[in-house]
Design a protein around this motif. Structure first.
Motif, mmCIF file in Angstrom:
data_model
loop_
_atom_site.group_PDB
_atom_site.id
_atom_site.type_symbol
_atom_site.label_atom_id
_atom_site.label_comp_id
_atom_site.label_asym_id
_atom_site.label_seq_id
_atom_site.Cartn_x
_atom_site.Cartn_y
_atom_site.Cartn_z
ATOM 1 N N SER A 113 0.859 -1.284 -0.167
ATOM 2 C CA SER A 113 0.008 0.165 0.025
ATOM 3 C C SER A 113 0.931 1.300 -0.134
ATOM 4 O O SER A 113 2.099 1.300 0.273
ATOM 5 C CB SER A 113 -1.027 0.092 1.108
ATOM 6 N N GLY A 114 0.153 2.313 -0.356
ATOM 7 C CA GLY A 114 0.912 3.833 -0.092
ATOM 8 C C GLY A 114 1.484 3.839 1.407
ATOM 9 O O GLY A 114 2.673 4.138 1.474
ATOM 10 N N PHE A 115 0.726 3.303 2.142
ATOM 11 C CA PHE A 115 0.828 3.495 3.620
ATOM 12 C C PHE A 115 2.267 2.498 4.005
ATOM 13 O O PHE A 115 3.330 3.460 4.577
ATOM 14 C CB PHE A 115 -0.264 2.818 4.525
ATOM 15 N N HIS A 139 1.085 13.195 5.490
ATOM 16 C CA HIS A 139 0.154 12.164 5.750
ATOM 17 C C HIS A 139 0.591 11.186 6.835
ATOM 18 O O HIS A 139 1.736 11.208 7.175
ATOM 19 C CB HIS A 139 -0.004 10.988 4.515
ATOM 20 N N ASP A 212 5.807 12.205 -1.515
ATOM 21 C CA ASP A 212 4.788 11.442 -1.494
ATOM 22 C C ASP A 212 3.724 11.937 -2.452
ATOM 23 O O ASP A 212 2.808 12.915 -2.087
ATOM 24 C CB ASP A 212 3.945 11.174 0.039
ATOM 25 N N ALA A 214 0.970 10.437 -3.571
ATOM 26 C CA ALA A 214 -0.441 9.844 -3.577
ATOM 27 C C ALA A 214 -1.569 10.429 -4.366
ATOM 28 O O ALA A 214 -2.113 9.822 -4.943
ATOM 29 C CB ALA A 214 -0.776 9.410 -2.142
ATOM 30 N N HIS A 215 -1.610 11.802 -4.211
ATOM 31 C CA HIS A 215 -2.526 12.364 -4.830
ATOM 32 C C HIS A 215 -2.056 13.315 -6.089
ATOM 33 O O HIS A 215 -2.873 14.003 -6.456
ATOM 34 C CB HIS A 215 -3.380 13.453 -3.748
ATOM 35 N N THR A 243 0.989 5.841 -4.823
ATOM 36 C CA THR A 243 0.168 4.752 -4.490
ATOM 37 C C THR A 243 -0.467 4.268 -5.692
ATOM 38 O O THR A 243 -0.822 4.827 -6.649
ATOM 39 C CB THR A 243 -1.118 5.475 -3.421
ATOM 40 N N SER A 245 -3.441 2.897 -5.334
ATOM 41 C CA SER A 245 -4.839 2.942 -4.734
ATOM 42 C C SER A 245 -5.790 4.004 -5.337
ATOM 43 O O SER A 245 -6.883 3.826 -4.884
ATOM 44 C CB SER A 245 -4.839 2.661 -3.474
ATOM 45 N N LYS A 246 -5.152 4.884 -5.830
ATOM 46 C CA LYS A 246 -6.158 6.268 -6.070
ATOM 47 C C LYS A 246 -6.434 6.356 -7.438
ATOM 48 O O LYS A 246 -7.114 5.506 -8.264
ATOM 49 C CB LYS A 246 -5.661 7.407 -5.437
HETATM 50 N N1 PMP Z 1 -0.349 9.387 1.349
HETATM 51 C C1 PMP Z 1 -1.290 10.131 1.244
HETATM 52 C C2 PMP Z 1 -0.871 11.617 1.154
HETATM 53 C C3 PMP Z 1 -2.483 9.478 1.365
HETATM 54 O O1 PMP Z 1 -3.347 10.381 1.224
HETATM 55 C C4 PMP Z 1 -2.753 8.181 1.437
HETATM 56 C C5 PMP Z 1 -4.077 7.545 1.584
HETATM 57 N N2 PMP Z 1 -4.836 8.191 2.467
HETATM 58 C C6 PMP Z 1 -1.548 7.259 1.426
HETATM 59 C C7 PMP Z 1 -0.407 8.051 1.396
HETATM 60 C C8 PMP Z 1 -1.802 5.851 1.620
HETATM 61 O O2 PMP Z 1 -2.073 5.273 0.336
HETATM 62 P P1 PMP Z 1 -2.730 3.592 0.349
HETATM 63 O O3 PMP Z 1 -4.318 4.151 0.693
HETATM 64 O O4 PMP Z 1 -2.279 3.337 -0.936
HETATM 65 O O5 PMP Z 1 -2.334 2.975 1.720
#
Ligand code: PMP
Length: 400
Positions: A113-115, A139, A212, A214-215, A243, A245-246
């Motif tokens: 995951s991004g997390f 984040h 990061d 992600a967005h 990520t 996931s988005k």
């Molecule tokens: N970084 C940011 C800025 C995010 O908004 C998110 C998702 N909420 C993540 C990382 C985590 O990504 P993922 O949902 O793929 O774990």
């Protein structure tokens, strides 16, 4: 001998939960009975969905679904092991080559995951003798990675590069390594990090820069390559996280950077080492998503057209949309109860937009967060704007 029951041992949880409930800060999530989409069936109602991160509509794209189905038929449903044991499928490596090409880096590594990409990377490369300099709105996964690393953590006010420089000046004499870390696009305000300034100042101090995206991936830059591409900073940001996931529409995270960085993470990043790799369907769908990004650039154009259209509509009504510059547009109302009430009223008027309160955003900055996607039609956005107008009048937030 019977001691106190297990329930009694956990009684403190109920006490904390009832406190959260009383303050209106605990809710079970709303539930979807339809696929993720511009319109979705949520808690039994068909509503316009302004809360997903499915920016380009890829979560239900036929090419991704077909790739996933084929992967299930040919490869099964599980990967069976962690990556370094026997859980690296040929397609995992193919996806990593694809991501490196997309980001313009030597190599990339996929995480669950991004997390875990954020937390695993920061914790792997920094240690006790190091300093991490981090934007206050970064984040949670970056924050957790910073804590896990045991490095000293210094926070600068949001996007304040002068304050960041002062922290670098203080850190330089004592730190073994310094990491400057920022979100590319901030998830609650939708604004963009001042990456060129961050890179310039960090360079002066020999600090590592991590962003990061992600967005930002799938949203900013040519074909959605992200904030580094958006600002023309190729080769100047050592660690790019993203990520899957988005905008990519599936699940997962990745780090893109030099071969050395990626090999180091293969040796040291704990989520990579100790948690099972993605199933074939996820990986195959991600690969298909990168094809779609190249083949259908009009999706990104539609996303930005919808972003301008919707933001403009909200501003015209007199809503405070903060400092947003991207498809994430907050409608800032201040008080927590009002934000939750606005979200509830919108739902009654056929729109789902999540209310966001402390501690996710600072007190007094409660909001309803909206995210448009490439899939929304103008007529759906018009309906959503009407709902905002009605609900806003009911709450006295916009002109009566
Ligand atoms: N970084 C940011 C800025 C995010 O908004 C998110 C998702 N909420 C993540 C990382 C985590 O990504 P993922 O949902 O793929 O774990």
């Amino acid at each position: 001998m019977a001691g106190p029951s297990a329930d009694a041992a956990l009684a403190f949880l109920e006490a904390e939960l009832s406190d959260l409930r009383q303050r209106g800060l605990f809710r079970h999530p709303r539930v979807l009975d339809s696929p993720q989409g511009a319109v979705a069936v949520i808690d039994g109602r068909r509503v316009i969905n302004l809360s997903s991160n499915n920016y380009l509509g890829l979560a239900t794209h036929p090419a991704l679904k077909e790739a996933a189905e084929r992967a299930v038929r040919e490869w099964g449903v599980g990967s069976g092991a962690v990556r370094p044991i026997v859980g690296t499928l040929r397609m995992h490596e193919e996806l990593e080559r694809r991501i490196a090409g997309f980001k313009g880096t030597e190599a990339a590594l996929v995480f669950q995951s991004g997390f875990t990409a954020n937390a695993g990377t920061v914790a792997a490369i920094l240690g006790r003798e190091d300093v991490i300099i981090s934007d206050e709105l970064n984040h949670a996964s970056i924050i957790d990675g910073c804590r896990l690393s045991r490095a000293e953590i210094r926070i600068f006010p949001h996007r304040d590069v002068d304050a960041m420089r002062r922290l670098l000046e203080e850190a330089r004499p004592k730190a073994r390594r310094i990491l400057v870390v920022t979100d590319g696009v901030f998830s609650m305000d939708g604004d963009i990090a001042p990456l060129p300034d961050i890179v310039r100042v960090a360079r002066e101090f020999g600090a590592i820069v991590m962003v990061d995206d992600a967005h930002a991936s799938g949203v900013l830059g040519t074909h959605g390559r992200g904030s580094v591409d958006h600002f023309g900073l190729h080769g100047q940001v050592e660690i790019q996280v993203g990520t899957l996931s988005k905008a990519i529409g599936v699940l997962g995270g990745y780090v893109a950077g030099s071969r050395t960085l990626i090999d180091y993470l293969i040796a040291r990043a704990r989520p990579y080492l100790f948690s099972t790799s993605h199933p074939p369907a996820v990986t195959a769908a991600c690969l298909a998503a990168f094809d779609v990004l190249e083949r259908e650039p009009e999706r990104i154009q539609r996303l930005w057209d919808n972003t301008r259209y919707f933001k403009e509509g909200l501003r015209r009504m007199g809503y405070d949309t903060g400092i947003s510059e991207t498809p994430i547009t907050p409608v800032i109302v201040g008080e927590e109860e009002r934000a939750l009430r606005l979200s509830d009223l919108l739902f009654e008027h056929g729109v789902f937009a999540q209310g966001i309160v402390y501690p996710t955003v600072p007190r007094g900055k409660a909001r309803v967060r909206t995210i448009v996607t490439a899939e929304h039609s103008h007529s759906e956005l018009d309906q959503a704007l009407e709902a905002f107008e009605k609900a806003g009048r009911q709450l006295g937030l916009v002109g009566t």
